[in-house]
Design a protein around this motif. Sequence first.
Motif, PDB file in Angstrom:
ATOM      1  N   CYS A 111     -13.982  -2.312   2.988  1.00 25.20           N
ATOM      2  CA  CYS A 111     -12.683  -2.074   2.868  1.00 25.20           C
ATOM      3  C   CYS A 111     -12.095  -3.159   1.814  1.00 25.20           C
ATOM      4  CB  CYS A 111     -11.586  -2.093   4.158  1.00 25.20           C
ATOM      5  SG  CYS A 111     -12.288  -3.585   5.219  1.00 25.20           S
ATOM      6  N   ALA A 165      -3.372   4.818   0.049  1.00 27.54           N
ATOM      7  CA  ALA A 165      -3.849   4.103  -1.177  1.00 27.54           C
ATOM      8  C   ALA A 165      -3.715   2.913  -0.931  1.00 27.54           C
ATOM      9  CB  ALA A 165      -3.388   4.856  -2.159  1.00 27.54           C
ATOM     10  N   SER A 166      -4.546   1.766  -1.233  1.00 27.76           N
ATOM     11  CA  SER A 166      -4.328   0.375  -1.344  1.00 27.76           C
ATOM     12  C   SER A 166      -4.949  -0.166  -2.737  1.00 27.76           C
ATOM     13  CB  SER A 166      -5.108  -0.328  -0.126  1.00 27.76           C
ATOM     14  OG  SER A 166      -6.379  -0.201  -0.258  1.00 27.76           O
ATOM     15  N   ASN A 212       0.640  -1.166  -0.131  1.00 29.57           N
ATOM     16  CA  ASN A 212       0.076   0.072   0.017  1.00 29.57           C
ATOM     17  C   ASN A 212       1.012   1.564  -0.015  1.00 29.57           C
ATOM     18  OD1 ASN A 212      -1.760  -2.061   0.334  1.00 29.57           O
ATOM     19  ND2 ASN A 212      -2.671  -1.462   2.354  1.00 29.57           N
ATOM     20  N   ALA A 229      -8.069   5.365  -5.985  1.00 30.60           N
ATOM     21  CA  ALA A 229      -7.080   5.076  -4.759  1.00 30.60           C
ATOM     22  C   ALA A 229      -6.203   6.442  -4.819  1.00 30.60           C
ATOM     23  CB  ALA A 229      -6.564   3.870  -4.906  1.00 30.60           C
ATOM     24  N   ALA A 245      -8.353   9.030  -3.050  1.00 34.16           N
ATOM     25  CA  ALA A 245      -8.657   8.635  -1.811  1.00 34.16           C
ATOM     26  C   ALA A 245      -7.591   9.190  -0.656  1.00 34.16           C
ATOM     27  CB  ALA A 245      -9.145   7.067  -1.542  1.00 34.16           C
ATOM     28  N   ASP A 253      -7.009  -2.780   3.577  1.00 37.37           N
ATOM     29  CA  ASP A 253      -6.527  -1.546   4.279  1.00 37.37           C
ATOM     30  C   ASP A 253      -5.858  -1.568   5.487  1.00 37.37           C
ATOM     31  OD1 ASP A 253      -7.521  -0.323   1.620  1.00 37.37           O
ATOM     32  OD2 ASP A 253      -9.459  -0.094   2.789  1.00 37.37           O
ATOM     33  N   ILE A 283      -0.577   3.373  -8.924  1.00 39.35           N
ATOM     34  CA  ILE A 283      -0.825   4.496  -7.834  1.00 39.35           C
ATOM     35  C   ILE A 283       0.011   5.372  -7.671  1.00 39.35           C
ATOM     36  CG2 ILE A 283      -1.208   4.799  -5.620  1.00 39.35           C
ATOM     37  CD1 ILE A 283      -3.068   2.177  -5.519  1.00 39.35           C
ATOM     38  N   MET A 301     -11.363   3.435  -1.392  1.00 40.42           N
ATOM     39  CA  MET A 301     -10.603   3.502  -2.471  1.00 40.42           C
ATOM     40  C   MET A 301     -11.500   3.432  -3.742  1.00 40.42           C
ATOM     41  SD  MET A 301      -7.590   3.212  -1.252  1.00 40.42           S
ATOM     42  CE  MET A 301      -7.603   3.672   0.548  1.00 40.42           C
ATOM     43  N   ALA A 319      -6.391   3.814   6.748  1.00 39.68           N
ATOM     44  CA  ALA A 319      -7.878   4.023   5.910  1.00 39.68           C
ATOM     45  C   ALA A 319      -8.771   3.488   6.501  1.00 39.68           C
ATOM     46  CB  ALA A 319      -7.567   3.178   4.621  1.00 39.68           C
TER      47      ALA A 319
END
Length: 350
Positions: free
Chosen positions: A289, A44-45, A28, A93, A96, A292, A59, A263, A296
């Motif tokens: 989720c 961010a995952s 992540n 993500a 987020a 995370d 990402i 996300m 998060a």
Amino acid sequence: MQINFQTFTVNKRFPLTISRGTTAQTTNIWLQIAQEGIAGWGEASPFGVGNHRQSTEQIQDSLQQIIPIVQKFSPWQRQEIEAVLERMQVPSAVKAALDMALHDWLGKRVDLPLWQLWGLNKNAIVPTSVTIGINSPAGAKSRTRDWLEFMDVQLLKVKLGSTAGIEADQKMLLAVKETAAGKDVFVDANGGWSLTDAIHMCSWLADLGIKYVEQPLARGEEANLAQLKKHSPLPIFVDESCFTSADIPRLADHVDGINIKLMKSGGITEAMRMVHTAKAHNLQVMFGCYSDSSLANTAALQLAPLADYLDLDSHLNLIDDPFSGAVVENGRVLPNNLPGLGVKHSASVA
């Protein structure tokens, strides 16, 4: 403002199997913004839904492209930053992580936890479900016992949609029900059923007292939800079929609730929009989720007083979560009273 990020890898105590595969480890992103001596944190995952995938590498690449543009703004300019991210079509993500960090900065700047800043009632937060992944009946029993020993479980989320078919799903679910007698259970098929199987399973599950079924049909098969709802005695929630508030109006007549994930939505700002849009359409709301960490999930918990159901247990299954924030109390996962997200760094990030 200054923006930087780094990766961190988390490992699951128990690998999680759903209809689309098994996850044991994820890498992540920990994002940090800084201004006025205050640091805001976001996460961010990576995740994948059908042919929609956001990898760690994607990402990172996106962050490297947008940081030189976004860092020209102040953390107070969240609306302008959101417009830039939307125009650049960055992965959700990434949105987020930045949105989380901006909210964390704001809460720290005014020295209030976000839930309190918004005037929400922390006592209204419902218990979280804990997840039992696809497994053999014996394996599902063992995993259920693990959860029951770990915390005061009030609600179990059982992943179905096995590639072995609905008979395997039924045997596994009965094993969980036997082990967790008296506990509330709901089912998440992660789009693993055909319409025919979904209609059959919804009736069978209703006879067992299951609370509701989540994402019975695959993303892309939303046209079949109307027929399923007509035949299903159970409430239907969607997850993979609903990313943002814009998806809700077209789904509203054919489902009973939505699963909001930071996300997917692109952060707290859009998650709040989704809550209000869903409620305006008389839909129930769940927060969920991916893989995370506490970072998060504690962010999502700031909005938890607005949720009908919570499925925020991923951090509880990590053996090396580098963050701490949310606390477990009587089957509930709760935000703390620290400012912003209330998250601390509890281990070295590698």
